[in-house]
Design an enzyme around this catalytic site. Sequence first.
Site, PDB file in Angstrom:
ATOM      1  N   GLU A  54       0.847  -1.191   0.000  1.00 32.10           N
ATOM      2  CA  GLU A  54       0.000   0.000   0.000  1.00 32.10           C
ATOM      3  C   GLU A  54       0.888   1.248   0.000  1.00 32.10           C
ATOM      4  O   GLU A  54       1.943   1.271   0.611  1.00 32.10           O
ATOM      5  CB  GLU A  54      -0.893   0.000   1.249  1.00 32.10           C
ATOM      6  CG  GLU A  54      -1.835   1.194   1.330  1.00 32.10           C
ATOM      7  CD  GLU A  54      -2.652   1.225   2.616  1.00 32.10           C
ATOM      8  OE1 GLU A  54      -3.737   1.816   2.605  1.00 32.10           O
ATOM      9  OE2 GLU A  54      -2.205   0.647   3.637  1.00 32.10           O
ATOM     10  N   LYS A  87      -9.499   1.441  -2.445  1.00 31.37           N
ATOM     11  CA  LYS A  87      -9.721   0.954  -1.083  1.00 31.37           C
ATOM     12  C   LYS A  87     -11.101   1.367  -0.588  1.00 31.37           C
ATOM     13  O   LYS A  87     -11.471   2.544  -0.652  1.00 31.37           O
ATOM     14  CB  LYS A  87      -8.630   1.519  -0.172  1.00 31.37           C
ATOM     15  CG  LYS A  87      -8.660   1.036   1.268  1.00 31.37           C
ATOM     16  CD  LYS A  87      -7.473   1.635   2.013  1.00 31.37           C
ATOM     17  CE  LYS A  87      -7.403   1.213   3.463  1.00 31.37           C
ATOM     18  NZ  LYS A  87      -6.233   1.801   4.140  1.00 31.37           N
ATOM     19  N   CYS A 109      -5.112  -3.203   2.987  1.00 34.59           N
ATOM     20  CA  CYS A 109      -4.855  -2.871   4.388  1.00 34.59           C
ATOM     21  C   CYS A 109      -6.081  -3.022   5.297  1.00 34.59           C
ATOM     22  O   CYS A 109      -6.477  -4.119   5.635  1.00 34.59           O
ATOM     23  CB  CYS A 109      -4.252  -1.463   4.470  1.00 34.59           C
ATOM     24  SG  CYS A 109      -3.342  -1.141   6.008  1.00 34.59           S
TER      25      CYS A 109
END
Length: 285
Positions: free
Chosen positions: A42, A114, A155
């Site tokens: 990330e 995300k 994440c």
Amino acid sequence: MTFKAAAIQMCSGVDPAENAGTMAKLVREATAKGATYVQTPEMTGALQRDRAAMKAALRDEGSDLIVAAASKLAGELRIYLHVGSTAIGLADGKMANRGFLFGPDGKKITHYDKIHMFDVDLDNGESWRESAAYTPGATAKLVSLPFGKLGCAICYDVRFPELFRAQAAAGAQIMSVPAAFTRQTGEAHWEILLRARAIENGMFVIAAAQAGVHEDGRETFGHSMIIDPWGRVLTSASGTGAGIVIADIDIAQVAAARGKIPNLKNGRPFQLEEVPLSASGDVAA
């Protein structure tokens, strides 16, 4: 189908050009060792706490340095290169925390924004409000590749098992979880969460991570790892610095694990009933 997968660990600084150079070096090294799918962490492009400085360096997808470098690398090395994410400028002035998957022809296969924003307050005083700068995604991505079906997460998404279950139910055999976990949350939860997602869904999990003390002062947990569908850690990096972990991925192990414990098939619909206390304080019948 068996292939070699690599997770690239980085300690990205604030300069995208320098980070692109580190990415290229590590991707070449992984490819030289036989990896045909390579994942970076990330925020490969930059970890920068100064929002003003970050926005000043921001580019849209068409002119982003990391995007251009990854596309060129994928085509040159004839690999599937998965940039875990980088910050991309949007028309509304906000950013997307966006991952990119490039094919062996250098062309973009897809991108993933995300979905879950890291808005938390930790015990050590760390406070993060990702939603203040980033626009959350709204679409999960499942990609059919020659070696298997790859699902995308980034994440904080790992804390939302419904995202993983939906993709597994749709046929995902591998989940990508590039990350920049904080040291505090990583020590407590990183490996446990990744192994749980692998076990629950009988799938491989590939997680490239940021690691160490960064130029902007933050500290990330590292320990990039690749996990098999039985929840075994096949390979894991240290908690500091750049590096590579590589493992052989045998997609047949997905069917084998799901055959032993077919929880994707055994799930049943149910209703939730909340039982109130009676006036006497006892649970009502």
